[in-house]
Write a protein that holds these residues in place. Structure first.
Motif, short mmCIF file in Angstrom:
data_model
loop_
_atom_site.label_atom_id
_atom_site.label_comp_id
_atom_site.label_asym_id
_atom_site.label_seq_id
_atom_site.Cartn_x
_atom_site.Cartn_y
_atom_site.Cartn_z
N SER A 1 1.08 0.60 1.69
CA SER A 1 1.26 1.69 2.65
C SER A 1 0.36 1.55 3.87
CB SER A 1 1.01 3.04 1.96
OG SER A 1 1.99 3.27 0.97
N ARG B 1 8.20 6.17 2.53
CA ARG B 1 8.02 7.24 1.56
C ARG B 1 8.84 6.91 0.31
NH1 ARG B 1 4.70 7.80 4.68
NH2 ARG B 1 4.05 9.65 5.87
N TYR C 1 10.04 7.89 -4.01
CA TYR C 1 10.19 8.76 -5.17
C TYR C 1 10.44 7.87 -6.39
CZ TYR C 1 10.81 13.07 -2.43
OH TYR C 1 10.65 14.14 -1.60
N GLN D 1 7.31 13.34 -3.89
CA GLN D 1 7.24 12.37 -2.79
C GLN D 1 5.88 11.68 -2.80
OE1 GLN D 1 6.68 13.27 1.58
NE2 GLN D 1 8.87 12.80 1.60
N VAL D 2 5.91 10.34 -2.68
CA VAL D 2 4.69 9.53 -2.68
C VAL D 2 4.61 8.82 -1.33
CG1 VAL D 2 3.47 7.61 -3.76
CG2 VAL D 2 4.77 9.23 -5.17
N SER D 3 3.50 9.01 -0.62
CA SER D 3 3.36 8.40 0.71
C SER D 3 2.39 7.23 0.70
CB SER D 3 2.88 9.46 1.71
OG SER D 3 1.66 10.02 1.28
N THR D 4 1.71 6.97 -0.44
CA THR D 4 0.73 5.88 -0.49
C THR D 4 0.94 5.08 -1.77
OG1 THR D 4 -0.88 7.17 0.76
CG2 THR D 4 -1.70 5.27 -0.47
N SER E 1 12.79 6.76 0.30
CA SER E 1 13.42 7.90 0.97
C SER E 1 13.28 7.86 2.48
CB SER E 1 12.82 9.21 0.43
OG SER E 1 11.43 9.28 0.71
N THR F 1 17.52 11.84 0.00
CA THR F 1 16.17 11.82 0.54
C THR F 1 15.13 12.26 -0.48
OG1 THR F 1 16.48 14.08 1.37
CG2 THR F 1 16.98 12.27 2.89
N SER F 2 15.58 12.65 -1.67
CA SER F 2 14.70 12.95 -2.81
C SER F 2 15.51 12.76 -4.07
CB SER F 2 14.14 14.37 -2.73
OG SER F 2 15.20 15.32 -2.82
#
Length: 485
Positions: free
Chosen positions: A349, A356, A358, A374-377, A421, A460-461
Motif C-alpha cells: 500500500s 482498497r 475486502y 474495507q482494508v486500505s493498508t 474495490s 464495491t464491497s
C-alpha cells in the motif's frame, strides 16, 4: 379502587353514646341507581356499607355526586344509620360535590327533628358573589381588597375607674366523668377483662409443638428429633453394593466410567465448551500421509496446493470491483482470522496508496460468515524473513488480509472471497489456476453443485450473500488460503 378519572369524596364520622362510649353498627350510602362513567368504562352499582370500628368511627370513599359525564346526574346519596342501642336509625340525603374531597357527617347530617330529610346544598361563597357582581381577580386578590388603608391613630381616652371586686360565687356541681385512657378493645374484643387465645393473634397454641396436627419442635442441635420423623422403613444400612464395614466405592462399583478415562486412550472422548469433540481427540484423516498440507506451510486450509499447479506464463491482474471466490473444504472445526491471497506482484500500500481491498468467507448456502471490512493498508508480498531475493524483488508470496473477528468454521464447504474495490487494473497480480475457457477445471462435480472457482462483477464491497448460479465461471481462479495468526 376506582379509576383516577372519577373524582371522589371521603366521608368520615364518629358515633358516641352520651356517656362518651363508642357505638357499634353501620352507616349505608346508597345511590339512586347504577352509575355509569363512560370515560372510565366503569358501571358502579350497589350500596357502600361502612362498619363502625372500635372507636365508633367510619371512613368511606365515594364517587362525587357532581362527577363529570356521569349518568345519571343531579342526584344525592341516601344515608341510613343502623346503630346499636338506637332502635330507629336516621335516613337522610346528602350531596358530596368534588370540590370538598373530605367531609364529616357531623357537619352535614340533619339535626332538626322536624326536618328529618334534606339535601345539603352548598351556597355561593362571598368571593363567588363578588365575582358575580363584577369583581375581577383571584380569591386572594378579593381578600386583599377587603383591607382598607390604616386610619390615623385616635387620642387616648381617660382612664376609667377601677371597679370593686365581686364576691366569690358558689362552687358548681362536678361534671360527668370523661372517658379514661384505657384500652377500649383488643383484637375486636370489647370487655372489662379480655383474655386472648393464640388464634386471636394469628399464632399456634404452645401445646401444638410436637403434637399431631401441630408443628415439629427442634432439639438442642437445631434439628427435628427422631421421634417426630416418619418411619420410612429399612432401618440402618447393612451393606452398600455388597460391601460392609468402612465402604469405599469406585466408578466400577456403580457401573460407571472413571473420570480419569475422560480424554484418555481407551477411555471416552471429552467435549469442549462448545459441546464438540476437540480436534486432538479426532482420528487422523484417512488418505495420503507424509504429504504437503496447508498446516505444513502455516495455513489452516487452502483452495489448492499452489505447487501442484502448472505455472501459467501470462500474469493476471485483479479486476477492480470483481469478487473472486475460491472453494475451501473444512472437515473439522477450524478457527481462522485471515484470508490469504497468493500474489505474483503486489508492491504494498505504500507504493499503491489508492488501492482498497475486502476479504471474507461464505458458507455453501451463500451466507457471509466473516468479513474484513474495507482494508486500505496491506504489506507488500514476498517480504517475509528468509524469503529469496527473486520473490522479494518481484513481490511474490502470501498476502494475508485480517478479518474483523475470528471465526470458527464447522465442517463443510466454504468460499474464500477477495475484492480489489478501488484502484487501477494493474495494482495487484494474483497466482491463478489456468482455466480451460469457458470453464475452470476445478468446477468438475457430480450431484449437488459446488463451484470451487467463480467470480462476481460490479461490487464495491462484499455482499451479504452470494449466488453461485449467477457467477462467471470462465475466468482464471485465484489461489487463496485461510490462516490463524
Amino acid at each position: 379502587m376506582l379509576p383516577d378519572s372519577i373524582p371522589t369524596v371521603t366521608v368520615r364520622a364518629r358515633y358516641l353514646s352520651p356517656a362518651g362510649k363508642p357505638l357499634s353498627g353501620s352507616v349505608t350510602f346508597r345511590a339512586p341507581s347504577q352509575l355509569t362513567f363512560p370515560a372510565a368504562d366503569v358501571i358502579l352499582g350497589g350500596p357502600v356499607v361502612a362498619q363502625l370500628d372500635a372507636q365508633g368511627e367510619i371512613a368511606a370513599t365515594l364517587p362525587a355526586t357532581d362527577a363529570p359525564d356521569m349518568i345519571p346526574d343531579g342526584w344525592s346519596y341516601t344515608v341510613t344509620e343502623a346503630l346499636s342501642s338506637i332502635p330507629a336509625g336516621r335516613s337522610y340525603q346528602v350531596l358530596l360535590p368534588a370540590e370538598t374531597p373530605e367531609v364529616d357527617l357531623a357537619e352535614i347530617a340533619p339535626t332538626d327533628p322536624t326536618k328529618p330529610n334534606y339535601v345539603a346544598v352548598r351556597g355561593d361563597s362571598a368571593y363567588e358573589v363578588a365575582v358575580a357582581e363584577g369583581f375581577e381577580g383571584t380569591a386572594a386578590d378579593w381578600l386583599d381588597s377587603l383591607v382598607g388603608p390604616r386610619g390615623p391613630q385616635g387620642e387616648t381616652g381617660p382612664r376609667g375607674e377601677t371597679g370593686p371586686q365581686g364576691e366569690r360565687g358558689e362552687e358548681g356541681p362536678a361534671g360527668p366523668p370523661g372517658a379514661d385512657g384505657r384500652v377500649q378493645s383488643v383484637n375486636g374484643h370489647a370487655a372489662a377483662e379480655i383474655t386472648l387465645a393464640a388464634a386471636d393473634v394469628g399464632a399456634l397454641a404452645a401445646d401444638a409443638a410436637g403434637a399431631p396436627g401441630g408443628v415439629a419442635t427442634l432439639d438442642d442441635d437445631g434439628r427435628v428429633p427422631a421421634a417426630q420423623l416418619p418411619d420410612v422403613g429399612g432401618g440402618a444400612v447393612e451393606s452398600v453394593n455388597g460391601q460392609t464395614g468402612a465402604v469405599i466405592l469406585t466408578a466400577t462399583d456403580v457401573d460407571a466410567v472413571p473420570s480419569d478415562d475422560r480424554g484418555a486412550p481407551g477411555g471416552v472422548a471429552a467435549l469442549g465448551s462448545d459441546g464438540l469433540v476437540p480436534a486432538a481427540q479426532l482420528p487422523a484423516p484417512s488418505g495420503a500421509r507424509n504429504v504437503w498440507t496447508p498446516q505444513a506451510l502455516g495455513f489452516q486450509a487452502w483452495s489448492v496446493d499452489p505447487a501442484a499447479l502448472a505455472n501459467p506464463s501470462a500474469t493476471k491482474a485483479a479486476v477492480v470491483k470483481r469478487v473472486y471466490l475460491s472453494g475451501i473444504n473444512i472437515n473439522e472445526p477450524t478457527e481462522v482470522n485471515r484470508v490469504v491471497i497468493f500474489a505474483r506482484g503486489w508492491a504494498g500500500s505504500d507504493a499503491v496508496p489508492a488501492a482498497r481491498f475486502y476479504a471474507g468467507i461464505y458458507d455453501e448456502t451463500g451466507e457471509r460468515v466473516a468479513t474484513s471490512g474495507q482494508v486500505s493498508t496491506l504489506p507488500a508480498a514476498g517480504q517475509g524473513s528468509g524469503t529469496g531475493p527473486g520473490a522479494k524483488k518481484n513481490h511474490i508470496g502470501s498476502v494475508p488480509v485480517p478479518l474483523m473477528a475470528s471465526a470458527t468454521l464447522a465442517p463443510g464447504r466454504y468460499w474464500a472471497a477477495f475484492l480489489l474495490s478501488a484502484g487501477s487494473a494493474t495494482d495487484f497480480y494474483y497466482m491463478h489456476v489456468q482455466n480451460e475457457s469457458p470453464s475452470a477445471p476445478a468446477n468438475f462435480f457430480l450431484g449437488e453443485a459446488f463451484q470451487r472457482a467463480w467470480c462476481l462483477d460490479g461490487h464495491t464491497s462484499l455482499p451479504a450473500t452470494v449466488d453461485q448460479s449467477a457467477g462467471e465461471v470462465g475466468l482464471d481462479p485465484a489461489v487463496m488460503a485461510l490462516a490463524l495468526v
